[in-house]
Design an enzyme around this catalytic site. Sequence first.
Site, PDB file in Angstrom:
ATOM      1  N   HIS A 104       0.881  -1.171   0.000  1.00  0.00           N
ATOM      2  CA  HIS A 104       0.000   0.000   0.000  1.00  0.00           C
ATOM      3  C   HIS A 104       0.917   1.218   0.000  1.00  0.00           C
ATOM      4  O   HIS A 104       2.000   1.163   0.587  1.00  0.00           O
ATOM      5  CB  HIS A 104      -0.832   0.092   1.281  1.00  0.00           C
ATOM      6  CG  HIS A 104      -1.700  -1.079   1.586  1.00  0.00           C
ATOM      7  ND1 HIS A 104      -1.228  -2.218   2.181  1.00  0.00           N
ATOM      8  CD2 HIS A 104      -3.028  -1.258   1.418  1.00  0.00           C
ATOM      9  CE1 HIS A 104      -2.227  -3.065   2.357  1.00  0.00           C
ATOM     10  NE2 HIS A 104      -3.341  -2.511   1.893  1.00  0.00           N
ATOM     11  N   ASP A 107       2.390   1.984   3.353  1.00  0.00           N
ATOM     12  CA  ASP A 107       3.327   1.021   3.958  1.00  0.00           C
ATOM     13  C   ASP A 107       4.755   1.461   3.716  1.00  0.00           C
ATOM     14  O   ASP A 107       5.634   1.214   4.536  1.00  0.00           O
ATOM     15  CB  ASP A 107       3.238  -0.383   3.317  1.00  0.00           C
ATOM     16  CG  ASP A 107       1.859  -0.968   3.353  1.00  0.00           C
ATOM     17  OD1 ASP A 107       1.100  -0.624   4.268  1.00  0.00           O
ATOM     18  OD2 ASP A 107       1.541  -1.770   2.443  1.00  0.00           O
ATOM     19  N   GLU A 235     -10.580  -6.621  -4.797  1.00  0.00           N
ATOM     20  CA  GLU A 235     -10.441  -7.694  -3.795  1.00  0.00           C
ATOM     21  C   GLU A 235     -11.673  -7.760  -2.897  1.00  0.00           C
ATOM     22  O   GLU A 235     -11.903  -6.868  -2.078  1.00  0.00           O
ATOM     23  CB  GLU A 235      -9.181  -7.429  -2.952  1.00  0.00           C
ATOM     24  CG  GLU A 235      -8.945  -8.502  -1.909  1.00  0.00           C
ATOM     25  CD  GLU A 235      -7.672  -8.262  -1.090  1.00  0.00           C
ATOM     26  OE1 GLU A 235      -6.700  -7.697  -1.619  1.00  0.00           O
ATOM     27  OE2 GLU A 235      -7.664  -8.644   0.090  1.00  0.00           O
ATOM     28  N   HIS A 274     -10.667 -14.070   3.389  1.00  0.00           N
ATOM     29  CA  HIS A 274     -11.897 -13.338   3.068  1.00  0.00           C
ATOM     30  C   HIS A 274     -12.982 -14.303   2.583  1.00  0.00           C
ATOM     31  O   HIS A 274     -14.167 -14.079   2.815  1.00  0.00           O
ATOM     32  CB  HIS A 274     -11.626 -12.266   2.014  1.00  0.00           C
ATOM     33  CG  HIS A 274     -10.657 -11.220   2.476  1.00  0.00           C
ATOM     34  ND1 HIS A 274     -10.260 -10.169   1.688  1.00  0.00           N
ATOM     35  CD2 HIS A 274     -10.001 -11.074   3.658  1.00  0.00           C
ATOM     36  CE1 HIS A 274      -9.410  -9.403   2.363  1.00  0.00           C
ATOM     37  NE2 HIS A 274      -9.228  -9.942   3.557  1.00  0.00           N
ATOM     38  N   ASP A 299      -4.444 -13.682  -2.746  1.00  0.00           N
ATOM     39  CA  ASP A 299      -3.801 -13.365  -1.477  1.00  0.00           C
ATOM     40  C   ASP A 299      -3.770 -14.654  -0.671  1.00  0.00           C
ATOM     41  O   ASP A 299      -4.799 -15.130  -0.162  1.00  0.00           O
ATOM     42  CB  ASP A 299      -4.536 -12.242  -0.733  1.00  0.00           C
ATOM     43  CG  ASP A 299      -4.011 -10.870  -1.153  1.00  0.00           C
ATOM     44  OD1 ASP A 299      -3.124 -10.802  -2.042  1.00  0.00           O
ATOM     45  OD2 ASP A 299      -4.471  -9.856  -0.595  1.00  0.00           O
ATOM     46  N   ASP A 310     -10.453 -11.529  10.575  1.00  0.00           N
ATOM     47  CA  ASP A 310      -9.432 -11.692   9.544  1.00  0.00           C
ATOM     48  C   ASP A 310      -8.067 -11.907  10.191  1.00  0.00           C
ATOM     49  O   ASP A 310      -7.362 -10.944  10.485  1.00  0.00           O
ATOM     50  CB  ASP A 310      -9.450 -10.373   8.737  1.00  0.00           C
ATOM     51  CG  ASP A 310      -8.801 -10.491   7.385  1.00  0.00           C
ATOM     52  OD1 ASP A 310      -8.581 -11.628   6.934  1.00  0.00           O
ATOM     53  OD2 ASP A 310      -8.521  -9.446   6.787  1.00  0.00           O
TER      54      ASP A 310
END
Length: 442
Positions: A104, A107, A235, A274, A299, A310
């Site tokens: 990201h 990050d 996503e 997810h 992922d 999660d």
Amino acid sequence: MVSLNTAYFENVNKVMYEGHDSKNPMAFKYYNPDEIVGGKTMKEQLRFSIAYWHAFTLDGSDPFGAATMQRTWNKYSGMDIAKARVEASFEFYEKLGVSFFAFHDRDIAPEGNTLSETNKNLDEIVSLIKGRMKSGNVKLLWNTANLFTNPRFVHGAATSCNADVFAYAAAQVKKGLEVAKELESENYVFWGGREGYDTLLNTNLKLELDNLGRFLHMAVEYAHEIGYTGQFLIEPKPKEPTTHQYDTDASATMAFLKNYELDKHFKLNLEANHATLAGHTFEHELRMARIHGMLGSVDANQGNPLLGWDTDEFPTDLYTTTLAMYEILKNGGLGRGGLNFDAKVRRASFDSEDLFYSHIAGMDAFARGLKAANKLIEDNVFEKVINNRYASYTQGIGLDIVEGRANFHSLEEYALHNDTIQNISGRQEQIKATLNQYILEV
Ligand code: XLS
Ligand code: CA
Ligand code: CA
């Protein structure tokens, strides 16, 4: 000041394949990068990627406690820690033999006091990353914008009730696409972190969904304008942080993309955890995307079946890795996508070495899954079962149905003369025993 080329993982050498008899925890037992499986090397089939945020940015803090991760770059702060993380990350990719990473925007570089300052920080780190990518051994699998951490996104980003936030998010994604072009990212990901709602009582559902559609169209247009040709991915995730997230699962996301005429521009980035949060198996999500030609990237992680949130654990469940690789092989691979370890070491696994052990565990689990899946396909195990189960559609009335020659009149006529319907057994337990054999014996 950060010194370049210092070792951040000095106790670790390059991780090698030693085979399944090895007892060395710092070696691969099943992942043999150059071994050919299904016509390609394991490295080409699996396209492993490191999630920058989990490996280098997150610190192990949780709602109940402070940071625990012991990292050699923790002595720095501000832009210095951002630079040290870049150095550490490339040392890590090289030692683990992984060719992709994902991040990201927030990050890799800290936010400044203004958007321009934030963009300047980002530019500085992107140019450092670009320099380290020059050798061509490591590529960017995808980048994305963090449109969820900063308090400005409290009501959402593209679906915020506040148009100023929509504009800010657009500026952030615009910059993200420029970064994607600069670093030749294979894909650009949208995860709608706060795109959802907590209660309908204060929500204009129609406007929020329309705005999300508008936002994604603007992104497609801008990518076109600057000549960024990577694959757009969306996503799905059903809940957390919001009660209801718009991109709930593969089916809901594909329906949304179709409704807003975005389907030809997007594929899906599917995450195992997810899928389970949505009440599906991972293979269900992969199959659903595959049969619609929408499987883009993965992922690779796993949830804890006993917890309803999660947990982003490293994937070690061989049933799941086998059935996931089955879908991926049936898809003809992931194209520009890959297997991104969106997984974090547990808070108590705080040594730097744990970063290696965890990725080795995930890579070996997927390598083993790849081999089992490839053998299942070579032997047509499921294909035989399925062909046999649906054989009634290859002749007679079944063939009339699938070839469009039947209607309610002809079907009623047929049914009226067929009072002795025969079904055949589904044989689930026998098929599962065969699957066990393949997982244990390849
Ligand atoms: C969070 C998501 C996120 C996306 C990228 O649950 O998995 O990390 O992969 O924003
Ligand atoms: Ca993810
Ligand atoms: Ca996740």
